[in-house]
Design a protein around this motif. Sequence first.
Motif, mmCIF file in Angstrom:
data_model
loop_
_atom_site.group_PDB
_atom_site.id
_atom_site.type_symbol
_atom_site.label_atom_id
_atom_site.label_comp_id
_atom_site.label_asym_id
_atom_site.label_seq_id
_atom_site.Cartn_x
_atom_site.Cartn_y
_atom_site.Cartn_z
ATOM 1 N N ARG A 183 11.683 6.463 4.695
ATOM 2 C CA ARG A 183 11.192 5.159 5.128
ATOM 3 C C ARG A 183 10.256 5.307 6.326
ATOM 4 N N ALA A 184 10.615 6.180 7.255
ATOM 5 C CA ALA A 184 9.748 6.399 8.417
ATOM 6 C C ALA A 184 8.418 7.002 7.998
ATOM 7 N N ALA A 185 8.434 7.934 7.035
ATOM 8 C CA ALA A 185 7.191 8.518 6.539
ATOM 9 C C ALA A 185 6.321 7.462 5.863
ATOM 10 N N ALA A 186 6.957 6.532 5.141
ATOM 11 C CA ALA A 186 6.202 5.461 4.488
ATOM 12 C C ALA A 186 5.565 4.529 5.521
ATOM 13 N N VAL A 187 6.306 4.217 6.584
ATOM 14 C CA VAL A 187 5.743 3.376 7.650
ATOM 15 C C VAL A 187 4.561 4.086 8.305
ATOM 16 N N LEU A 188 4.720 5.396 8.557
ATOM 17 C CA LEU A 188 3.621 6.158 9.142
ATOM 18 C C LEU A 188 2.412 6.170 8.218
ATOM 19 N N LEU A 220 3.287 14.225 1.703
ATOM 20 C CA LEU A 220 3.560 15.650 1.873
ATOM 21 C C LEU A 220 4.545 15.884 3.011
ATOM 22 N N LEU A 221 4.442 15.092 4.078
ATOM 23 C CA LEU A 221 5.391 15.205 5.181
ATOM 24 C C LEU A 221 6.810 14.905 4.692
#
Length: 453
Positions: free
Chosen positions: A313-318, A373-374
């Motif tokens: 979820r954090a990667a999606a927000v980023l 990718l992250l």
Amino acid sequence: MRARTAILCSVADQGVAALTNILVLVAAARLSTVEGFARFSAVYLVFTVLLGVSGAYTGQPLVLRRASGPRAGAKSGTESGTDGGTARDGATAAPGGAPSGGTEHDGRAELGGACRSAVLFTLLAAGTAGLPLAAVCLLLPGDTARALAMLGLVLPVVLGQDTLRYAFSTLQTPHLALAADLVRLAGALGALSAQPHGATAARLVLVWGLSALPALLLSAVLLHRRTAGTPRRMRALLRRGHLGRRFVVEFGVGNATGQLSVLGLGAVGNPLVVGALRGATTLFGPLNVLFTSATSFGPPLLNRLDDDRRRVRAAAVLAAVLAATAAAWAVLLALLPGSAGRQLLGDTWPVAADLLPATGSQYAAMAVGTCGLLALRVLDPRTTLAVQVVFSLLAVVLLAGGYALAGVPGAAWGLCLGSVCKALATWTRVARLRRRPAAGAGPLTPAPAPSRP
């Protein structure tokens, strides 16, 4: 350190590192003749490639480690013996079945030892490559050969200092990396500003490299205070299953394929395509810094979160934030007056400006793909190689096809379409990995295994 503070320090550190690289080139350009700066730029390009290889082989696997035992998706690291810190088999348990503090202590010791090993390995590898390079180039005629010889001499200093940045990120102390990089910035600018106008490329390379010594020594002292007495296992970095081998291939494919394809179009088609595409991407240079920072230094920040769902979820927000930033940057560039644009790119500005819609869209898609990718790096780092290889080659095909259909604008839209496809593929893969445990596939992290790929 709180997560918000760590993020701010990490972003600031990447900004300082990028600013150092930019100002070094500006200072070298102001001090050199046209021919001298061309030689310095060529040598600096060689350094940039070596820096990327070093970061891919040593730094990026290092930041995937955690201090408190294996995390989901780190099976490649467990196999390689270099990634994903593991608890000791003999750890005792506290009453009620909870693991004792010994397991966490062992995990942190393992993490500290991995950082020490990575730094020492980089210093040895850089010396092994740099000293022969210096010896050979000193025997060759020409100013470029002498500049390459100086690069060989300072290679352990500059690569070692960069690996220490990864070590601090892994230890979740990005404020120490920021402090060292501020020293690096001050040292580089101070040393270069003291050089006379017309200094040779070899002299500038040597001064630039040696100016990193204060930052290297400061970083080494800070790291020693936190990792003294921890185990060193540099052999793990040479094992067959080491993740760095995959990441080096990814670096080569992701960076070299696109560059060579653009150069190829310029060679067999219109040479203006090179200047136009390179001019347009140069305008988005700050975003390249953000993308590189996300994949190289993002995993320790995501690993502060409790579970994979929150990390994804954090990667999606980023991804959303970076995509919006790319779009806003493209709009800002599109609103620039022609006179301001010519100050940036000279005569290349008109053709580059025509490509801003395609390039801006491409960078928005790249933001989404980079964060995908992250997320994959955190979930299962072995999955990123196939995505990079397949979709880097697809981007080349779309670039050539777009150029054949619509010239330079078609080539730019082809690159954009390639980035869109890559973004869709990465997040599709993330969704599949997230569904695997729920489907009964079991945890992604296997028991410790021999060093097999």
